[in-house]
Design a protein around this motif. Sequence first.
Motif, mmCIF file in Angstrom:
data_model
loop_
_atom_site.group_PDB
_atom_site.id
_atom_site.type_symbol
_atom_site.label_atom_id
_atom_site.label_comp_id
_atom_site.label_asym_id
_atom_site.label_seq_id
_atom_site.Cartn_x
_atom_site.Cartn_y
_atom_site.Cartn_z
ATOM 1 N N MET A 146 0.804 -1.219 0.000
ATOM 2 C CA MET A 146 0.000 0.000 0.000
ATOM 3 C C MET A 146 0.841 1.274 0.000
ATOM 4 O O MET A 146 0.422 2.299 -0.547
ATOM 5 N N SER A 147 2.010 1.227 0.593
ATOM 6 C CA SER A 147 2.835 2.434 0.679
ATOM 7 C C SER A 147 3.346 2.880 -0.688
ATOM 8 O O SER A 147 3.829 4.010 -0.831
ATOM 9 N N LEU A 148 3.246 2.015 -1.707
ATOM 10 C CA LEU A 148 3.691 2.370 -3.054
ATOM 11 C C LEU A 148 2.572 2.921 -3.921
ATOM 12 O O LEU A 148 2.811 3.326 -5.058
ATOM 13 N N CYS A 149 1.352 2.959 -3.410
ATOM 14 C CA CYS A 149 0.214 3.443 -4.184
ATOM 15 C C CYS A 149 0.395 4.917 -4.535
ATOM 16 O O CYS A 149 0.708 5.735 -3.676
ATOM 17 N N ILE A 150 0.191 5.249 -5.800
ATOM 18 C CA ILE A 150 0.275 6.648 -6.241
ATOM 19 C C ILE A 150 -0.998 7.039 -7.001
ATOM 20 O O ILE A 150 -0.983 7.944 -7.829
ATOM 21 N N SER A 151 -2.094 6.368 -6.701
ATOM 22 C CA SER A 151 -3.347 6.634 -7.401
ATOM 23 C C SER A 151 -3.804 8.073 -7.181
ATOM 24 O O SER A 151 -3.763 8.598 -6.063
ATOM 25 N N ALA A 152 -4.287 8.687 -8.254
ATOM 26 C CA ALA A 152 -4.817 10.045 -8.163
ATOM 27 C C ALA A 152 -6.162 10.083 -7.450
ATOM 28 O O ALA A 152 -6.678 11.167 -7.147
ATOM 29 N N GLU A 153 -6.741 8.939 -7.156
ATOM 30 C CA GLU A 153 -8.054 8.894 -6.518
ATOM 31 C C GLU A 153 -8.054 9.492 -5.113
ATOM 32 O O GLU A 153 -9.109 9.843 -4.593
ATOM 33 N N VAL A 154 -6.876 9.589 -4.481
ATOM 34 C CA VAL A 154 -6.827 10.140 -3.121
ATOM 35 C C VAL A 154 -6.766 11.663 -3.139
ATOM 36 O O VAL A 154 -6.776 12.297 -2.090
ATOM 37 N N ARG A 155 -6.713 12.233 -4.344
ATOM 38 C CA ARG A 155 -6.744 13.696 -4.486
ATOM 39 C C ARG A 155 -8.033 14.097 -5.202
ATOM 40 O O ARG A 155 -8.726 13.247 -5.769
ATOM 41 N N ARG A 156 -8.343 15.377 -5.183
ATOM 42 C CA ARG A 156 -9.511 15.848 -5.909
ATOM 43 C C ARG A 156 -9.257 15.788 -7.410
ATOM 44 O O ARG A 156 -8.124 15.986 -7.872
ATOM 45 N N GLN A 157 -10.310 15.509 -8.169
ATOM 46 C CA GLN A 157 -10.167 15.396 -9.612
ATOM 47 C C GLN A 157 -9.753 16.724 -10.221
ATOM 48 O O GLN A 157 -10.079 17.797 -9.714
ATOM 49 N N GLN A 158 -9.024 16.617 -11.334
ATOM 50 C CA GLN A 158 -8.585 17.823 -12.035
ATOM 51 C C GLN A 158 -9.804 18.640 -12.458
ATOM 52 O O GLN A 158 -10.768 18.114 -13.008
ATOM 53 N N GLY A 159 -9.755 19.923 -12.182
ATOM 54 C CA GLY A 159 -10.870 20.784 -12.512
ATOM 55 C C GLY A 159 -11.810 21.039 -11.358
ATOM 56 O O GLY A 159 -12.617 21.985 -11.392
ATOM 57 N N ALA A 160 -11.731 20.213 -10.314
ATOM 58 C CA ALA A 160 -12.573 20.410 -9.134
ATOM 59 C C ALA A 160 -12.019 21.554 -8.290
ATOM 60 O O ALA A 160 -10.838 21.920 -8.399
ATOM 61 N N ALA A 161 -12.856 22.114 -7.432
ATOM 62 C CA ALA A 161 -12.392 23.170 -6.529
ATOM 63 C C ALA A 161 -11.279 22.625 -5.646
ATOM 64 O O ALA A 161 -11.337 21.478 -5.199
ATOM 65 N N PRO A 162 -10.233 23.419 -5.392
ATOM 66 C CA PRO A 162 -9.113 22.923 -4.587
ATOM 67 C C PRO A 162 -9.497 22.733 -3.131
ATOM 68 O O PRO A 162 -10.414 23.393 -2.628
ATOM 69 N N ARG A 163 -8.802 21.834 -2.462
ATOM 70 C CA ARG A 163 -9.020 21.663 -1.024
ATOM 71 C C ARG A 163 -8.571 22.895 -0.255
ATOM 72 O O ARG A 163 -9.180 23.270 0.755
ATOM 73 N N LEU A 164 -7.488 23.524 -0.715
ATOM 74 C CA LEU A 164 -6.916 24.675 -0.030
ATOM 75 C C LEU A 164 -6.802 25.841 -0.999
ATOM 76 O O LEU A 164 -6.456 25.655 -2.172
#
Length: 360
Positions: free
Chosen positions: A100-118
């Motif tokens: 699991m520590s090697l996972c780099i999936s973009a799913e843990v971040r907001r999708q491109q084009g979505a409002a930013p978290r910060l």
Amino acid sequence: MKAAVLFEAKKPLEICDVDVAKPGPHEVLIRTVACGVCRSDLHFVDGAYPTPLPAIPGHEAAGIVEAVGDEVRTVKVGDAVVTCLSAFCGHCEFCVSGRMSLCISAEVRRQQGAAPRLSMNGEPVHQMLNLSAYAEMMLVHEHACVRVDPDMPLDRAALLGCAVTTGAGAVFNASPVTPGETVCVVGCGGIGLAAVNAAKIAGAGKIIALDPVPEKRALAEKLGATHTFDATAESTVPEVVELTKGGVHHAIEAVGREASADTAVKVLRRGGTATILGMMPLGSKVGLSALDLLGSKKLQGGLMGGNRFPVDIPRLVDFYLRGLLDLDTIIAERMPLEKINHAFDELRKGDAARSVIEFS
């Protein structure tokens, strides 16, 4: 919320007002209680590693869940949690094969084009290492945090998010230590000290700690090192090899320098394994000689100690609460967010173990 923002590499962080979004699906809003000051952040602050800016560093944290978005199943409001930068999706090849520590999936971040978290003044502020913990609040994917026993002091729990998970993980996961085997830890910062303590818990025989700073060698002895040496002395490698009758079974590099990685290889016995944990300068190389290969020596990376943090961190909490894991000794100083640049200055000196930022 108040946050320490990095606008330009090699410049001090600035304490600013930053806007944090409401949690979306699978997101958790956490009130930060404490955050360790890790050398990994310093690599980005000093420009050794690139990162999009402006950004909020900080990745070794603990706090209390304030709100959750839709579909969150792992935590609830009021839970005490530890965050971890190795956020995972749960269904890629790395995750389903137990890495699991090697996972780099973009799913843990907001999708491109979505409002930013910060954001700040309507402009995005980049989230560093999935967390951005030098801030009063963190908005993260639910797979970037884990609930822990509420009896666990959160200033100490914060260290589990990186230093201890990485150092202990090298002993328990990346290069499992069999009781009685010899271990050499090169570098006695937060990660190295955690590796020393974990080697003691694992039942290692001789536990040898190498560091040029006498005070840090003394900390290593308090945490379980049976022998300590000055890492920079020319006599150290032959002394370790002689002491262990041919070299150690496991060498753990916890500094991030070519010289210390070379030392880890040199102290190995035939068939031994060197695990490199430190973030070395980009372009650095470490290798094995032909004779090393003929002796079946092994060299490996150990990103975040090869952790499975939803399982590992609660177990480490249990070790602390039972008196087996000593986190108190690792903490050198506690300070408010406003002293973050002072904390980085102390880290650059390399004399202390771990500083912790505490939020009121």
